[in-house]
Design an enzyme around this catalytic site. Structure first.
Site, mmCIF file in Angstrom:
data_model
loop_
_atom_site.group_PDB
_atom_site.id
_atom_site.type_symbol
_atom_site.label_atom_id
_atom_site.label_comp_id
_atom_site.label_asym_id
_atom_site.label_seq_id
_atom_site.Cartn_x
_atom_site.Cartn_y
_atom_site.Cartn_z
ATOM 1 N N GLY A 48 5.928 -0.843 7.372
ATOM 2 C CA GLY A 48 7.269 -1.378 7.562
ATOM 3 C C GLY A 48 8.240 -0.450 8.256
ATOM 4 N N ASN A 61 7.604 8.852 20.535
ATOM 5 C CA ASN A 61 6.325 8.353 21.061
ATOM 6 C C ASN A 61 6.218 8.151 22.566
ATOM 7 O OD1 ASN A 61 5.576 8.341 18.397
ATOM 8 N ND2 ASN A 61 5.877 6.167 18.108
ATOM 9 N N SER A 92 10.657 8.241 15.315
ATOM 10 C CA SER A 92 9.401 8.133 16.071
ATOM 11 C C SER A 92 9.721 7.868 17.531
ATOM 12 C CB SER A 92 8.557 6.982 15.518
ATOM 13 O OG SER A 92 8.330 7.170 14.147
ATOM 14 N N SER A 129 11.432 7.568 7.878
ATOM 15 C CA SER A 129 11.009 7.562 9.274
ATOM 16 C C SER A 129 11.320 6.206 9.904
ATOM 17 C CB SER A 129 9.506 7.837 9.337
ATOM 18 O OG SER A 129 9.041 7.719 10.659
ATOM 19 N N GLU A 167 0.824 -1.198 0.000
ATOM 20 C CA GLU A 167 0.000 0.000 0.000
ATOM 21 C C GLU A 167 0.865 1.257 0.000
ATOM 22 O OE1 GLU A 167 -2.879 -0.078 3.148
ATOM 23 O OE2 GLU A 167 -3.258 -2.221 2.883
ATOM 24 N N CYS A 180 4.772 -2.236 17.337
ATOM 25 C CA CYS A 180 4.260 -1.064 18.056
ATOM 26 C C CYS A 180 2.758 -1.245 18.289
ATOM 27 C CB CYS A 180 4.561 0.206 17.269
ATOM 28 S SG CYS A 180 6.320 0.368 16.916
ATOM 29 N N CYS A 220 5.287 -5.559 9.090
ATOM 30 C CA CYS A 220 6.394 -4.848 9.748
ATOM 31 C C CYS A 220 7.133 -5.776 10.704
ATOM 32 C CB CYS A 220 5.857 -3.641 10.516
ATOM 33 S SG CYS A 220 7.170 -2.572 11.167
ATOM 34 N N CYS A 267 -1.499 7.550 9.021
ATOM 35 C CA CYS A 267 -0.369 6.924 9.716
ATOM 36 C C CYS A 267 -0.838 5.767 10.577
ATOM 37 C CB CYS A 267 0.290 7.917 10.670
ATOM 38 S SG CYS A 267 1.067 9.270 9.872
ATOM 39 N N CYS A 315 -0.129 0.598 16.232
ATOM 40 C CA CYS A 315 -0.030 0.587 14.768
ATOM 41 C C CYS A 315 -0.736 -0.639 14.194
ATOM 42 C CB CYS A 315 1.440 0.596 14.368
ATOM 43 S SG CYS A 315 1.660 0.589 12.581
ATOM 44 N N CYS A 355 3.521 8.584 0.232
ATOM 45 C CA CYS A 355 3.988 7.810 1.386
ATOM 46 C C CYS A 355 4.192 6.364 0.943
ATOM 47 C CB CYS A 355 2.942 7.903 2.498
ATOM 48 S SG CYS A 355 3.400 6.981 3.968
HETATM 49 N N1 SAH Z 1 8.384 2.192 11.108
HETATM 50 C C1 SAH Z 1 8.557 3.578 10.838
HETATM 51 C C2 SAH Z 1 7.687 4.115 9.719
HETATM 52 C C3 SAH Z 1 6.235 3.687 9.680
HETATM 53 S S1 SAH Z 1 5.130 4.382 10.871
HETATM 54 C C4 SAH Z 1 8.372 4.401 12.096
HETATM 55 O O1 SAH Z 1 7.969 3.835 13.120
HETATM 56 O O2 SAH Z 1 8.682 5.580 12.087
HETATM 57 C C5 SAH Z 1 5.061 6.098 10.503
HETATM 58 C C6 SAH Z 1 4.611 6.966 11.665
HETATM 59 O O3 SAH Z 1 3.263 6.672 12.027
HETATM 60 C C7 SAH Z 1 5.428 6.725 12.926
HETATM 61 O O4 SAH Z 1 5.779 7.964 13.513
HETATM 62 C C8 SAH Z 1 4.459 5.989 13.846
HETATM 63 O O5 SAH Z 1 4.771 6.204 15.203
HETATM 64 C C9 SAH Z 1 3.138 6.587 13.423
HETATM 65 N N2 SAH Z 1 1.974 5.774 13.727
HETATM 66 C C10 SAH Z 1 1.871 4.437 13.727
HETATM 67 N N3 SAH Z 1 0.613 4.066 14.021
HETATM 68 C C11 SAH Z 1 -0.103 5.203 14.222
HETATM 69 C C12 SAH Z 1 -1.472 5.475 14.531
HETATM 70 N N4 SAH Z 1 -2.361 4.505 14.679
HETATM 71 N N5 SAH Z 1 -1.839 6.756 14.643
HETATM 72 C C13 SAH Z 1 -0.959 7.761 14.452
HETATM 73 N N6 SAH Z 1 0.329 7.563 14.134
HETATM 74 C C14 SAH Z 1 0.756 6.289 14.027
#
Ligand code: SAH
Length: 365
Positions: free
Chosen positions: A169, A225, A223, A202, A100, A124, A120, A343, A127, A113
């Site tokens: 990923g 978080n 990220s 990222s 995607e 997390c 992945c 995201c 996600c 994007c």
């Molecule tokens: N693995 C990489 C890139 C993919 S996620 C990373 O972690 O950076 C891209 C961004 O989306 C990251 O900052 C992640 O923390 C955020 N993200 C993941 N799930 C989310 C969600 N449900 N709502 C908002 N942001 C989210």
């Protein structure tokens, strides 16, 4: 080389060859070296799907090439348009896996994007993609194919302005393919010519590998978080087991940031979990003195996540707290939420009835 790349029944997939291998391939055909760039230009700048379209090769050369090679672009499964103009593009790969990518228009920007893995490596908790587990790494050409396909959808004169490696990923868990894909995207002679400063990778924080991003000349986003080790361990178990918050921040401070560039720190805001003013204060202390900006991402909800999105007021309060400390802080708008294109929402097909699924011909202009 040719015999190594090809068995009698399987043609060489031209898109799978990087520049060096393409040169060897052309040499094996007994062709002059400049043919290599000529073919690469057709693939990436011409976006041709058939060798016959390579019209500056003689008919004889095209026939010769066709007898040993093919251009296997991924099949495009569908495009799902969100109400806000965001489009999620689903590509079916050779082995039937679906990748995607998301095309996001905003003002005079058009951001793509990209995904770097199917599913992945990481887990997390907030996600949706993580729930799939890792199906497999994408190959370089499967990453670039997402750009080529998105470009097929642009109207004449429309151009991608930004590319973000923020889809499905963890890009640093598939670094070699990502680096190769970035080369193909940025090369100006035969590649897509996207300026490296327009590309952002990222990562969830694979601390020992982030220095490798600098070699590509692209931007780095991290990220974070969470602002305590226990909370990060709860929200991002694998990433946190691999590298502590402390070692991640140390690696960010050591990062060889080019002049006029800044790091980006991403922070998903989860109501009642990491959005307290104390979190903002700790985040400010962590990033103190770093050349950076902060992107706050209010949680994009999905069924069964167990998290909720904070109110707009809570988000604004968190932002204000950091701004008071002198940081540039942006709240990332959620785009394409109704098609699970925002995201952390990639990996599951939307089923809401108001979605419009477009076929390629319907969107071609
Ligand atoms: N693995 C990489 C890139 C993919 S996620 C990373 O972690 O950076 C891209 C961004 O989306 C990251 O900052 C992640 O923390 C955020 N993200 C993941 N799930 C989310 C969600 N449900 N709502 C908002 N942001 C989210």
């Amino acid at each position: 080389m040719l015999s190594k790349m090809r068995t009698s029944s399987t043609p060489v997939q031209l898109l799978a060859l990087d520049q060096k291998v393409m040169e060897a391939f052309v040499r094996d055909l007994g062709w002059p070296m400049y043919r290599s760039e000529q073919i690469l230009r057709w693939l990436y700048q011409g976006r041709v799907r058939n060798i016959d379209e390579m019209t500056d090769l003689s008919l004889t050369d095209r026939r010769q090439l066709e007898s040993v090679a093919t251009i296997a672009r991924a099949q495009q499964q569908s495009v799902v348009a969100a109400e806000d103009g965001t489009r999620k593009i689903l590509l079916t790969l050779e082995d039937g896996q679906i990748v995607e990518s998301v095309l996001i228009p905003e003002g005079n920007r058009l951001t793509l994007c990209l995904s770097t893995q199917i599913g992945c490596t990481l887990d997390c908790r907030f996600c949706l993609t993580a729930r799939m587990g890792l199906k497999r790494n994408l190959k370089a050409h499967e990453i670039v194919d997402q750009v080529l396909t998105a470009q097929d959808y642009l109207t004449p004169g429309q151009q991608l302005t930004n590319v973000v490696l923020m889809g499905m990923g963890e890009p640093l868990a598939n670094f070699d393919a990502v680096a190769d894909a970035v080369t193909r995207m940025t090369n100006r002679r035969w590649g897509l010519g996207v300026p490296p400063r327009r590309i952002t990778l990222s990562t969830a924080g694979l601390a020992t590998r982030i220095k490798d991003v600098a070699t590509l000349g692209i931007n780095l986003a991290v990220s974070l978080n969470a602002t305590t080790e226990p909370l990060r361990a709860r929200l991002m178990p694998t990433a946190s087991r691999l590298h502590s918050l402390k070692s991640l921040l140390a690696a960010c401070r050591r990062y060889p940031l080019p002049p006029h560039r800044r790091l980006t720190f991403e922070y998903v805001l989860l109501s009642g979990v990491n959005d307290h003013p104390d979190d903002a204060v700790r985040l400010g202390k962590f990033l103190n003195g770093m050349r950076c900006k902060i992107n706050l991402i209010p949680f994009n909800e999905f069924p069964g996540s167990g998290f909720t999105r904070p109110s707009d007021a809570a988000v604004a309060g968190f932002q204000a707290e950091l701004r008071r400390r002198g940081f540039d802080v942006f709240v990332r708008k959620s785009r394409g939420r109704d098609v699970l294109g925002a995201c952390g929402q990639l990996g599951r097909l939307p089923s809401a009835p108001r979605l419009v699924a477009l076929t390629r011909s319907e969107t071609d202009c």
